[in-house]
Design a protein around this motif. Structure first.
Motif, mmCIF file in Angstrom:
data_model
loop_
_atom_site.group_PDB
_atom_site.id
_atom_site.type_symbol
_atom_site.label_atom_id
_atom_site.label_comp_id
_atom_site.label_asym_id
_atom_site.label_seq_id
_atom_site.Cartn_x
_atom_site.Cartn_y
_atom_site.Cartn_z
ATOM 1 N N ASN A 1 0.826 -1.205 0.000
ATOM 2 C CA ASN A 1 0.000 0.000 0.000
ATOM 3 C C ASN A 1 0.861 1.257 0.000
ATOM 4 N N LEU A 2 1.921 1.274 0.794
ATOM 5 C CA LEU A 2 2.798 2.441 0.825
ATOM 6 C C LEU A 2 3.540 2.622 -0.499
ATOM 7 N N ALA A 3 3.924 1.526 -1.125
ATOM 8 C CA ALA A 3 4.608 1.612 -2.420
ATOM 9 C C ALA A 3 3.705 2.265 -3.466
ATOM 10 N N MET A 4 2.444 1.874 -3.488
ATOM 11 C CA MET A 4 1.518 2.488 -4.445
ATOM 12 C C MET A 4 1.250 3.943 -4.089
ATOM 13 N N ALA A 5 1.204 4.251 -2.808
ATOM 14 C CA ALA A 5 1.014 5.647 -2.395
ATOM 15 C C ALA A 5 2.172 6.520 -2.876
ATOM 16 N N CYS A 6 3.360 5.944 -2.937
ATOM 17 C CA CYS A 6 4.534 6.691 -3.420
ATOM 18 C C CYS A 6 4.628 6.710 -4.944
ATOM 19 N N LEU A 7 4.132 5.673 -5.593
ATOM 20 C CA LEU A 7 4.241 5.543 -7.044
ATOM 21 C C LEU A 7 3.211 6.388 -7.796
ATOM 22 N N LEU A 8 1.997 6.446 -7.306
ATOM 23 C CA LEU A 8 0.924 7.122 -8.032
ATOM 24 C C LEU A 8 1.150 8.614 -8.271
ATOM 25 N N PRO A 9 1.792 9.356 -7.376
ATOM 26 C CA PRO A 9 2.040 10.774 -7.686
ATOM 27 C C PRO A 9 2.910 11.006 -8.924
ATOM 28 N N ALA B 1 -13.234 15.341 -14.921
ATOM 29 C CA ALA B 1 -13.811 16.371 -15.791
ATOM 30 C C ALA B 1 -13.380 17.770 -15.355
ATOM 31 N N ALA B 2 -13.285 17.991 -14.066
ATOM 32 C CA ALA B 2 -12.948 19.318 -13.564
ATOM 33 C C ALA B 2 -11.445 19.596 -13.575
ATOM 34 N N TYR B 3 -10.627 18.594 -13.244
ATOM 35 C CA TYR B 3 -9.204 18.855 -13.013
ATOM 36 C C TYR B 3 -8.235 17.953 -13.778
ATOM 37 N N GLY B 4 -8.727 16.908 -14.416
ATOM 38 C CA GLY B 4 -7.848 15.989 -15.131
ATOM 39 C C GLY B 4 -7.493 14.763 -14.303
ATOM 40 N N GLY B 5 -6.580 13.958 -14.831
ATOM 41 C CA GLY B 5 -6.235 12.688 -14.204
ATOM 42 C C GLY B 5 -5.326 12.785 -12.994
ATOM 43 N N GLY B 6 -4.493 13.801 -12.933
ATOM 44 C CA GLY B 6 -3.556 13.939 -11.819
ATOM 45 C C GLY B 6 -4.213 13.922 -10.449
ATOM 46 N N PRO B 7 -5.244 14.713 -10.240
ATOM 47 C CA PRO B 7 -5.903 14.690 -8.933
ATOM 48 C C PRO B 7 -6.532 13.331 -8.579
ATOM 49 N N VAL B 8 -6.975 12.601 -9.582
ATOM 50 C CA VAL B 8 -7.516 11.261 -9.309
ATOM 51 C C VAL B 8 -6.394 10.337 -8.846
ATOM 52 N N ALA B 9 -5.228 10.450 -9.479
ATOM 53 C CA ALA B 9 -4.066 9.661 -9.055
ATOM 54 C C ALA B 9 -3.663 10.029 -7.626
ATOM 55 N N LEU B 10 -3.697 11.310 -7.307
ATOM 56 C CA LEU B 10 -3.377 11.736 -5.930
ATOM 57 C C LEU B 10 -4.407 11.224 -4.935
ATOM 58 N N LEU B 11 -5.673 11.259 -5.317
ATOM 59 C CA LEU B 11 -6.722 10.707 -4.457
ATOM 60 C C LEU B 11 -6.463 9.237 -4.185
ATOM 61 N N ASP B 12 -6.111 8.500 -5.216
ATOM 62 C CA ASP B 12 -5.826 7.075 -5.049
ATOM 63 C C ASP B 12 -4.589 6.869 -4.169
ATOM 64 N N ALA B 13 -3.581 7.710 -4.346
ATOM 65 C CA ALA B 13 -2.383 7.621 -3.509
ATOM 66 C C ALA B 13 -2.731 7.820 -2.035
ATOM 67 N N VAL B 14 -3.597 8.784 -1.767
ATOM 68 C CA VAL B 14 -4.029 9.030 -0.389
ATOM 69 C C VAL B 14 -4.784 7.826 0.158
ATOM 70 N N THR B 15 -5.630 7.208 -0.671
ATOM 71 C CA THR B 15 -6.376 6.043 -0.181
ATOM 72 C C THR B 15 -5.448 4.876 0.132
ATOM 73 N N PHE B 16 -4.398 4.714 -0.657
ATOM 74 C CA PHE B 16 -3.421 3.670 -0.356
ATOM 75 C C PHE B 16 -2.687 3.969 0.949
ATOM 76 N N ALA B 17 -2.342 5.238 1.160
ATOM 77 C CA ALA B 17 -1.647 5.610 2.401
ATOM 78 C C ALA B 17 -2.540 5.365 3.614
ATOM 79 N N VAL B 18 -3.809 5.710 3.492
ATOM 80 C CA VAL B 18 -4.752 5.476 4.602
ATOM 81 C C VAL B 18 -4.913 3.980 4.842
ATOM 82 N N ALA B 19 -5.016 3.208 3.785
ATOM 83 C CA ALA B 19 -5.164 1.748 3.929
ATOM 84 C C ALA B 19 -3.939 1.121 4.560
ATOM 85 N N ALA B 20 -2.781 1.684 4.301
ATOM 86 C CA ALA B 20 -1.541 1.140 4.912
ATOM 87 C C ALA B 20 -1.610 1.296 6.409
#
Length: 171
Positions: free
Chosen positions: A72-80, A152-171
């Motif tokens: 989970n931490l690896a994905m949190a670091c990779l997604l940004p 739609a509002a901000y592009g793919g980057g913020p979605v990747a950051l959201l996913d990174a945060v979810t991985f960090a929380v899950a860790a």
């Protein structure tokens, strides 16, 4: 009480994963205009499943709880890294991360199943797995709306950051 924290991690991680799965193809299509490359994004996510039995052996060779945290931490670091995917010439980075995402998912699922079987009492395992699946599948109803709106509002980057945060929380 431990099961409550575990299920919270499943819900949070499931939300981020579903969001990223949805957006990855749309992101590729919006950058390249290619339906074929957009479909390839889904293939990149799922191709490592073909190596599932091989990848899953990792879960049998190491301690599972620390493995889940590290994954989970690896994905949190990779997604940004996906914040750099702003044009068609950088789509390769998205594909590379998606392949690693899929490989991580195969190892994670194997470790998670084995850990639950060893931690949860056998008479409660069915109920627990039902709760886990309900929590995970319910995120597939909510996450697409949030992900599509965010993309739609901000592009793919913020979605990747959201996913990174979810991985960090899950860790």
């Amino acid at each position: 009480m431990r099961w409550y924290w575990y299920l919270t991690g499943v819900v949070v991680s499931g939300f981020g994963t579903t969001a990223m799965w949805l957006v990855s193809g749309i992101w590729v299509k919006s950058l390249t205009g290619s339906d074929s490359l957009a479909a390839l994004a889904s293939f990149a996510l799922w191709a490592p499943v073909l190596l599932g039995p091989l990848l899953g052996t990792l879960a049998d060779r190491v301690r599972r709880r620390p493995l889940l945290v590290v994954l989970n931490l690896a994905m949190a670091c990779l997604l940004p890294l996906l914040l750099w995917v702003e044009s068609a010439d950088r789509v390769w980075l998205l594909f590379a991360v998606l392949v690693l995402y899929g490989a991580q998912g195969s190892v994670h699922d194997a470790a998670e199943q084995a850990l639950m079987a060893s931690v949860v009492d056998e008479d409660r395992l069915g109920t627990f797995n039902g709760l886990r699946m309900t929590a995970n599948e319910s995120m597939k109803l909510i996450a697409p709306l949030v992900a599509a709106g965010l993309f739609a509002a901000y592009g793919g980057g913020p979605v990747a950051l959201l996913d990174a945060v979810t991985f960090a929380v899950a860790a």
